[in-house]
Design a protein around this motif. Structure first.
Motif, mmCIF file in Angstrom:
data_model
loop_
_atom_site.group_PDB
_atom_site.id
_atom_site.type_symbol
_atom_site.label_atom_id
_atom_site.label_comp_id
_atom_site.label_asym_id
_atom_site.label_seq_id
_atom_site.Cartn_x
_atom_site.Cartn_y
_atom_site.Cartn_z
ATOM 1 N N ASN A 247 0.857 -1.186 0.000
ATOM 2 C CA ASN A 247 0.000 0.000 0.000
ATOM 3 C C ASN A 247 0.891 1.233 0.000
ATOM 4 O O ASN A 247 1.662 1.446 0.927
ATOM 5 N N TYR A 248 0.829 2.043 -1.048
ATOM 6 C CA TYR A 248 1.694 3.202 -1.171
ATOM 7 C C TYR A 248 0.867 4.423 -1.583
ATOM 8 O O TYR A 248 -0.276 4.313 -2.051
ATOM 9 N N ASP A 249 1.456 5.576 -1.407
ATOM 10 C CA ASP A 249 0.785 6.849 -1.675
ATOM 11 C C ASP A 249 0.731 7.095 -3.178
ATOM 12 O O ASP A 249 1.759 7.109 -3.861
ATOM 13 N N LEU A 250 -0.461 7.302 -3.702
ATOM 14 C CA LEU A 250 -0.642 7.602 -5.129
ATOM 15 C C LEU A 250 -0.474 9.082 -5.434
ATOM 16 O O LEU A 250 -0.337 9.463 -6.596
ATOM 17 N N GLY A 251 -0.474 9.904 -4.409
ATOM 18 C CA GLY A 251 -0.349 11.346 -4.584
ATOM 19 C C GLY A 251 -1.426 12.097 -3.840
ATOM 20 O O GLY A 251 -2.582 11.663 -3.778
ATOM 21 N N ASN A 252 -1.029 13.249 -3.243
ATOM 22 C CA ASN A 252 -1.963 14.101 -2.492
ATOM 23 C C ASN A 252 -2.629 13.356 -1.324
ATOM 24 O O ASN A 252 -3.794 13.595 -0.999
ATOM 25 N N GLY A 253 -1.900 12.411 -0.705
ATOM 26 C CA GLY A 253 -2.419 11.716 0.465
ATOM 27 C C GLY A 253 -3.408 10.610 0.164
ATOM 28 O O GLY A 253 -4.009 10.054 1.079
ATOM 29 N N VAL A 254 -3.591 10.259 -1.119
ATOM 30 C CA VAL A 254 -4.507 9.177 -1.500
ATOM 31 C C VAL A 254 -3.696 7.889 -1.627
ATOM 32 O O VAL A 254 -2.734 7.833 -2.403
ATOM 33 N N TYR A 255 -4.103 6.838 -0.884
ATOM 34 C CA TYR A 255 -3.371 5.576 -0.905
ATOM 35 C C TYR A 255 -4.050 4.572 -1.835
ATOM 36 O O TYR A 255 -5.231 4.709 -2.170
ATOM 37 N N ARG A 256 -3.277 3.569 -2.223
ATOM 38 C CA ARG A 256 -3.751 2.579 -3.189
ATOM 39 C C ARG A 256 -4.939 1.791 -2.633
ATOM 40 O O ARG A 256 -5.950 1.591 -3.319
ATOM 41 N N PHE A 257 -4.857 1.301 -1.393
ATOM 42 C CA PHE A 257 -5.925 0.540 -0.749
ATOM 43 C C PHE A 257 -6.466 1.332 0.438
ATOM 44 O O PHE A 257 -5.710 2.043 1.124
ATOM 45 N N SER A 258 -7.744 1.173 0.692
ATOM 46 C CA SER A 258 -8.367 1.850 1.830
ATOM 47 C C SER A 258 -8.013 1.121 3.120
ATOM 48 O O SER A 258 -7.427 0.036 3.112
ATOM 49 N N ARG A 259 -8.445 1.713 4.248
ATOM 50 C CA ARG A 259 -8.143 1.111 5.540
ATOM 51 C C ARG A 259 -8.876 -0.227 5.712
ATOM 52 O O ARG A 259 -8.303 -1.191 6.226
ATOM 53 N N SER A 260 -10.132 -0.292 5.267
ATOM 54 C CA SER A 260 -10.886 -1.544 5.391
ATOM 55 C C SER A 260 -10.339 -2.637 4.482
ATOM 56 O O SER A 260 -10.318 -3.814 4.830
ATOM 57 N N ARG A 261 -9.848 -2.238 3.300
ATOM 58 C CA ARG A 261 -9.259 -3.211 2.368
ATOM 59 C C ARG A 261 -7.982 -3.811 2.951
ATOM 60 O O ARG A 261 -7.753 -5.013 2.871
ATOM 61 N N MET A 262 -7.156 -2.959 3.568
ATOM 62 C CA MET A 262 -5.918 -3.435 4.183
ATOM 63 C C MET A 262 -6.211 -4.286 5.424
ATOM 64 O O MET A 262 -5.431 -5.163 5.774
ATOM 65 N N TYR A 263 -7.333 -4.023 6.090
ATOM 66 C CA TYR A 263 -7.742 -4.818 7.240
ATOM 67 C C TYR A 263 -7.944 -6.276 6.844
ATOM 68 O O TYR A 263 -7.534 -7.200 7.552
ATOM 69 N N HIS A 264 -8.558 -6.508 5.659
ATOM 70 C CA HIS A 264 -8.782 -7.876 5.176
ATOM 71 C C HIS A 264 -7.537 -8.455 4.526
ATOM 72 O O HIS A 264 -7.292 -9.662 4.622
ATOM 73 N N LYS A 265 -6.741 -7.611 3.859
ATOM 74 C CA LYS A 265 -5.528 -8.116 3.201
ATOM 75 C C LYS A 265 -4.515 -8.616 4.229
ATOM 76 O O LYS A 265 -3.837 -9.610 4.019
ATOM 77 N N LYS A 266 -4.395 -7.904 5.335
ATOM 78 C CA LYS A 266 -3.455 -8.300 6.385
ATOM 79 C C LYS A 266 -4.034 -9.369 7.310
ATOM 80 O O LYS A 266 -3.319 -9.872 8.180
ATOM 81 N N ALA A 267 -5.349 -9.681 7.144
ATOM 82 C CA ALA A 267 -6.026 -10.679 7.994
ATOM 83 C C ALA A 267 -5.932 -10.304 9.464
ATOM 84 O O ALA A 267 -5.625 -11.131 10.329
ATOM 85 N N VAL A 268 -6.222 -9.023 9.727
ATOM 86 C CA VAL A 268 -6.158 -8.537 11.106
ATOM 87 C C VAL A 268 -7.263 -9.164 11.956
ATOM 88 O O VAL A 268 -7.112 -9.336 13.170
ATOM 89 N N TYR A 269 -8.386 -9.542 11.311
ATOM 90 C CA TYR A 269 -9.530 -10.104 12.040
ATOM 91 C C TYR A 269 -9.175 -11.411 12.750
ATOM 92 O O TYR A 269 -9.836 -11.819 13.701
ATOM 93 N N LYS A 270 -8.119 -12.096 12.283
ATOM 94 C CA LYS A 270 -7.711 -13.349 12.931
ATOM 95 C C LYS A 270 -7.081 -13.115 14.300
ATOM 96 O O LYS A 270 -7.038 -14.022 15.139
ATOM 97 N N PHE A 271 -6.569 -11.897 14.513
ATOM 98 C CA PHE A 271 -5.818 -11.630 15.742
ATOM 99 C C PHE A 271 -6.575 -10.713 16.705
ATOM 100 O O PHE A 271 -6.046 -10.369 17.759
ATOM 101 N N VAL A 272 -7.784 -10.306 16.332
ATOM 102 C CA VAL A 272 -8.553 -9.416 17.206
ATOM 103 C C VAL A 272 -9.003 -10.185 18.445
ATOM 104 O O VAL A 272 -9.588 -11.269 18.348
#
Length: 269
Positions: free
Chosen positions: A31-56
């Motif tokens: 996930n990197y900055d595309l410009g002007n503070g806009v990132y490639r993936f949103s926070r919810s998308r990264m939540y599922h990509k990193k599988a954070v729900y497994k460790f909550v």
């Protein structure tokens, strides 16, 4: 038929551009900055990509680290000695200093030992615009950089009445106009010490002398006057060798100023 044994060479470790084996190449983050503070993936998308729900809600138990023994109990012979005694594993110092030891401090560089820098646009012979001091707005010729880091400039005095002066490079604008000063040799005695003024010691205050003494105005010495004439002659001769000498004399004699709707950051000097 004879059996032939084929030797297979062991694979050599991968080397990077630096030639060090085993170094991993650092790639681009997911996930990197595309410009002007806009990132490639949103926070919810990264939540599922990193599988954070497994460790909550999961907590790993803390590992108990065994404490190091400070003292042990030893048996002691003798009827009147108590039988046991607590002995420290690490003996304390026999003597303690009465005052704290002086720690060595890093040596600070004196101002004369500081490294000097010079902007790329500041080349000997460049015409500068002064932005501060009594001669602000005048166009001067840059001669050289002194040991203190200050710039040595002159008007010349014959053209715009600006004598030999030292000025910080943050208070000048470098123009694209340059004079060929390759054949000009400046006197060696013109340095930082040359510009130091002699300060007389103050006399003791007496009654009635409060308004008697007036502050003396600075007057250049005869040596400075003769040095100014020599340098003016050298600079004027260098200007005369230029094809646009008339335009250069008029350019140095004119003052710099801004009119309405003129901005220095939009101008090309």
């Amino acid at each position: 038929m004879t059996d032939t044994k084929v030797k297979i060479a062991a694979p050599t470790p991968a080397t990077t551009s630096k030639g060090v084996a085993g170094d991993k190449k650092v790639g681009k983050p997911r996930n990197y900055d595309l410009g002007n503070g806009v990132y490639r993936f949103s926070r919810s998308r990264m939540y599922h990509k990193k599988a954070v729900y497994k460790f909550v809600g999961k907590k790993t138990p803390k590992k108990e680290v065994p404490k190091k023994l400070v003292s042990i109990e030893k048996k002691i012979g003798g009827e009147k000695n108590g039988g046991t005694r607590i002995v420290l594993l690490k003996k304390r110092k026999a003597n303690y200093p009465t005052s704290d030891s002086i720690l060595p401090h890093p040596a600070k560089k004196a101002f004369k030992d500081h490294s000097r820098y010079l902007r790329q646009t500041l080349v000997p012979g460049t015409i500068l615009i002064l932005l501060a001091g009594p001669h602000k707005g005048k166009r001067v010729v840059f001669l050289k950089q002194l040991k203190s880091g200050l710039l040595l400039v002159t008007g010349p005095f014959l053209i715009n009445a600006c004598p030999l002066r030292r000025i910080n490079q943050i208070y000048v604008i470098a123009t694209s106009t340059r004079i060929d000063m390759s054949g000009v040799k400046l006197p060696e005695h013109i340095n930082d010490q040359y510009f130091k003024r002699k300060r007389d010691k103050r006399a003791k205050k007496e009654e009635g002398d409060i308004f008697a003494k007036k502050q003396e105005k600075y007057q250049p010495s005869e040596q400075k006057k003769s040095d100014q004439k020599i340098i003016d002659q050298l600079v004027v001769e260098a200007i005369k060798k230029n094809t646009d000498k008339k335009a250069l004399f008029a350019y140095l004699a004119s003052m710099f100023g801004l009119r309405s709707s003129q901005y220095p950051h939009r101008m090309k000097f």
